[in-house]
Design an enzyme around this catalytic site. Structure first.
Site: not given
Ligand code: APR
Length: 237
Positions: A107, A174-176, A92, A134, A89, A219
């Site tokens: 994304h 690492g995704t919420s 970078d 473009c 997602q 991570a």
């Molecule tokens: N190691 C592992 N996990 C981590 C760390 C770390 N050092 N630091 C933070 N996290 C976890 C948090 O606990 C959380 O679950 O990374 C997650 C970050 O969550 P978000 O900020 O919500 O990111 P993400 O899940 O990638 O968001 C999804 O939302 O707005 C959009 O398009 C954007 O791609 C993004 C999408």
């Protein structure tokens, strides 16, 4: 076990120094999401949106992949029992810089521009704005960041569905678990009923209860250890 699918979120790049979206120092802190991450926001203030992504692009250059990205690249090159696919997602390019090849940027990508006239997508290194032409059709006033904004369809969804259908191990890092459709991949995996699933996170995500296993920590520490276990063929569950 055969094919491995890895879903990454902002948490994997947090250890490189990039802010996540929803933690305290999140990327949205100084801006409203609707201003910089929706098409309506772009339409109503293009300069703000170009500036926002130009800044992010130049900021991202100060950071590099961390041990977690490197470990996933090693997994792809050394794992011999099946295919390793990263669905990210993140916008970078740390997975690519770390050497991963099979990466789906659902994304979009910060280092790319998209032409709204001819739909050409191309690499950009520095800043771009309305006046930039473009690369393909030569028109100006047509470029936008190649980023999927809220309300827009993520990229490669048909391919992702095929990947999920053929997955034997699903790993979310690492995704919420709050932004769909990515947050729904674990439910899809459970529906298909073929793969086991592991979550690696600093704290449990919203969808944690659907995973078979949870590994807590940063991570940069948990991912290399997990990759070692997979490559050594150790029992993961
Ligand atoms: N190691 C592992 N996990 C981590 C760390 C770390 N050092 N630091 C933070 N996290 C976890 C948090 O606990 C959380 O679950 O990374 C997650 C970050 O969550 P978000 O900020 O919500 O990111 P993400 O899940 O990638 O968001 C999804 O939302 O707005 C959009 O398009 C954007 O791609 C993004 C999408």
């Amino acid at each position: 076990m055969k094919n491995i699918t890895i879903l990454t979120g902002a948490g994997i790049s947090a250890d490189s120094g990039l802010a996540t979206f929803r933690d305290n120092d999140g990327l949205w802190n100084n801006h409203k999401v609707e201003d910089v991450a929706t098409y309506d926001g772009f339409k109503s203030n293009k300069k703000l949106v170009y500036d926002f992504y130009n800044n992010l692009r130049s900021e991202a250059k100060n950071y590099k992949p961390n041990e977690a990205h490197v470990a996933l690249s090693r997994l792809e090159s050394e794992y011999k029992d099946g295919k390793v696919t990263i669905i990210t997602q993140n916008v970078d390019d740390f997975h690519r810089l770390a050497g991963s090849k099979n990466v789906i940027h659902m994304h979009g990508e910060l280092n790319k521009a998209r032409c709204e006239y001819c739909l050409n997508v191309f690499d950009v290194d520095g800043d771009f704005d309305e006046s930039t032409k473009c690369e393909k059709c030569g028109k100006d006033h047509v470029l936008r960041p190649h980023i999927v904004w809220f309300g827009e369809m993520p990229l490669y969804m048909a391919l992702i569905d095929e990947v999920l259908n053929n997955t034997d191990l699903f790993v979310a890092i690492g995704t919420s678990g709050v932004v769909y459709p990515a947050a729904g991949f674990i439910a899809r995996i459970k529906q298909i009923g073929k793969a086991k699933a592991v979550e690696l996170n600093l704290k449990k995500s919203e969808t944690n209860g659907l995973f078979d296993k949870y590994l807590e920590g940063k991570a940069k520490t948990t991912v290399p250890a997990f990759v070692d276990k997979v490559l050594e063929g150790k029992d993961l569950f």
